[in-house]
Write a protein that holds these residues in place. Structure first.
Motif, mmCIF file in Angstrom:
data_model
loop_
_atom_site.group_PDB
_atom_site.id
_atom_site.type_symbol
_atom_site.label_atom_id
_atom_site.label_comp_id
_atom_site.label_asym_id
_atom_site.label_seq_id
_atom_site.Cartn_x
_atom_site.Cartn_y
_atom_site.Cartn_z
ATOM 1 N N MET A 192 26.259 42.133 40.975
ATOM 2 C CA MET A 192 26.693 41.810 42.326
ATOM 3 C C MET A 192 28.087 42.360 42.567
ATOM 4 N N ARG A 193 28.312 42.863 43.782
ATOM 5 C CA ARG A 193 29.625 43.387 44.136
ATOM 6 C C ARG A 193 30.109 42.748 45.432
ATOM 7 N N ALA A 209 33.234 44.167 41.021
ATOM 8 C CA ALA A 209 32.007 43.760 40.342
ATOM 9 C C ALA A 209 32.162 42.327 39.857
ATOM 10 N N ILE A 210 31.227 41.466 40.243
ATOM 11 C CA ILE A 210 31.225 40.066 39.794
ATOM 12 C C ILE A 210 30.106 39.955 38.770
ATOM 13 N N ASP A 211 30.482 39.940 37.498
ATOM 14 C CA ASP A 211 29.506 40.045 36.417
ATOM 15 C C ASP A 211 28.728 38.756 36.175
ATOM 16 N N GLU A 254 47.368 36.099 37.519
ATOM 17 C CA GLU A 254 46.012 35.587 37.729
ATOM 18 C C GLU A 254 44.987 36.702 37.510
ATOM 19 N N PRO A 255 43.896 36.418 36.798
ATOM 20 C CA PRO A 255 42.887 37.460 36.563
ATOM 21 C C PRO A 255 42.239 37.925 37.866
ATOM 22 N N ALA A 256 42.006 39.220 37.960
ATOM 23 C CA ALA A 256 41.341 39.799 39.126
ATOM 24 C C ALA A 256 39.828 39.523 39.057
ATOM 25 N N PRO A 257 39.156 39.543 40.221
ATOM 26 C CA PRO A 257 39.728 39.705 41.553
ATOM 27 C C PRO A 257 40.276 38.389 42.101
ATOM 28 N N ILE A 258 41.345 38.487 42.847
ATOM 29 C CA ILE A 258 42.026 37.316 43.393
ATOM 30 C C ILE A 258 41.515 37.069 44.810
ATOM 31 N N GLY A 285 32.747 33.725 37.308
ATOM 32 C CA GLY A 285 32.832 35.126 37.687
ATOM 33 C C GLY A 285 33.867 35.383 38.762
ATOM 34 N N LEU A 286 34.130 34.372 39.583
ATOM 35 C CA LEU A 286 35.106 34.474 40.668
ATOM 36 C C LEU A 286 35.634 33.078 40.942
#
Length: 332
Positions: free
Chosen positions: A1-2, A7-9, A63-67, A35-36
């Motif tokens: 998924m993007r 990319a959201i794994d 903070e880890p991406a994506p923010i 993942g997010l």
């Protein structure tokens, strides 16, 4: 998924929760397998951007991406300005809140109240999407009330405006957080759109996550209240979705270490006494359903220093690990 270029794994998202999904909690949940992670709601009103609360909410250093940063408001031009401001301060995804049921938010015609004004929704979404060069996502409910379910209408407006992904909470605004979430409306929205759609509401176990994904066809699920005091739920769900097997519950030693690390981050992020005060609700969630929980909370809530709060917490869990009754001395 993007979501746009991101990319959201793992199809698991920490839902935005006011007063909960601050940076320490987001960082922890991301480390535990989310993942997010979406920030707690930030105001679009520039008069409040310099307050201590807003500065903390807009702090994404390390903070880890994506923010992903959630904004709320009612005026298209002001929302666009807020989106630009947050992107300038580190946001890589802008999330628009049209799902909050809180009275003080809805009385200002923000949050889920906006679902009663589809034309205004279209103007807000169009303004924000055009204002920034990062993906814009949207969170909604199924509608304002049981006889006013218009999630599909709002969803189509969102897709046409260029929204990159849509989250739908399976309750109407008048339900608040009561009753049972329904997923049929979410399934209808997913079937009608080509953008990613996320399901939200009552997802509190690996089995429930798989059931909701199967029922709705959604690309991911949002987990909110079930992560409070239980951030490892993300790795448990991820493992179950990948293998069909349940992970063992974390040991008491791991729970202790996760909690102490969380406390350390809260104290460093907010300082004293704010960090101590904010940590109290998390302590209650971590200790929920454990022996001597009520007595532990009564004592630890009187701790006035970060050191005392950590010491009491460590002693409490050390006693549980040793299999003895915790000695809960009055906090110093």
């Amino acid at each position: 998924m993007r979501i746009g270029p991101h990319a959201i794994d793992v199809p698991l998202i920490l839902a935005p929760m006011a007063g909960v999904t601050d940076k320490p909690f987001r960082v922890l949940c991301k480390r535990m397998g989310a993942g997010l992670c979406v920030s707690e709601m930030t105001t679009s009103d520039p008069r409040f951007w310099s307050t201590a609360k807003s500065r903390h909410r807009m702090d994404h250093d390390g903070e880890p991406a994506p923010i992903s940063v959630q904004i709320a408001g009612t005026v298209p031009e002001v929302m666009a300005q807020a989106a630009r401001y947050n992107v300038d301060h580190g946001a890589q995804i802008i999330d628009i809140n049209m799902g909050c049921p809180a009275k003080k938010v809805c009385n200002a015609w923000a949050g889920s109240a906006l679902m009663r004004e589809p034309e205004l929704v279209a103007r807000i979404l169009d303004a924000v999407v055009k204002a920034v060069d990062v993906p814009v996502t949207l969170k909604i409910r199924t509608g304002w009330a049981a006889d006013q379910r218009n999630a599909l209408t709002i969803a189509r407006i969102a897709e046409q405006a260029g929204i990159a992904a849509l989250a739908v909470h399976g309750r109407t605004r008048d339900q608040q957080y009561t009753g049972v979430a329904e997923y049929d409306t979410i399934a209808q929205v997913k079937a009608a759109l080509s953008i990613p759609v996320f399901a939200n509401g009552d997802i509190d176990s690996p089995e429930k996550a798989r059931q909701v994904l199967a029922h709705t066809g959604c690309d991911a699920v949002l987990i909110g209240r079930a992560a409070q005091g239980r951030p490892w739920i993300f790795r448990e769900v991820a493992h179950y979705l990948a293998t069909g097997e349940m992970l063992a519950e974390p040991s008491l030693s791991e729970v202790r270490d996760v909690l102490l690390g969380h406390l350390q981050h809260l104290h460093a992020f907010y300082g004293e006494p704010s960090g101590v005060r904010i940590a109290r609700k998390h302590l209650g969630w971590y200790a929920k359903d454990r022996p001597e929980n009520t007595a532990f909370r009564n004592v630890v809530n009187r701790a006035e220093t970060a050191e005392a709060q950590r010491r009491l917490t460590r002693d409490y869990f050390d006693a549980l690990i040793a299999g003895v009754k915790p000695e809960l001395a009055v906090a110093a």
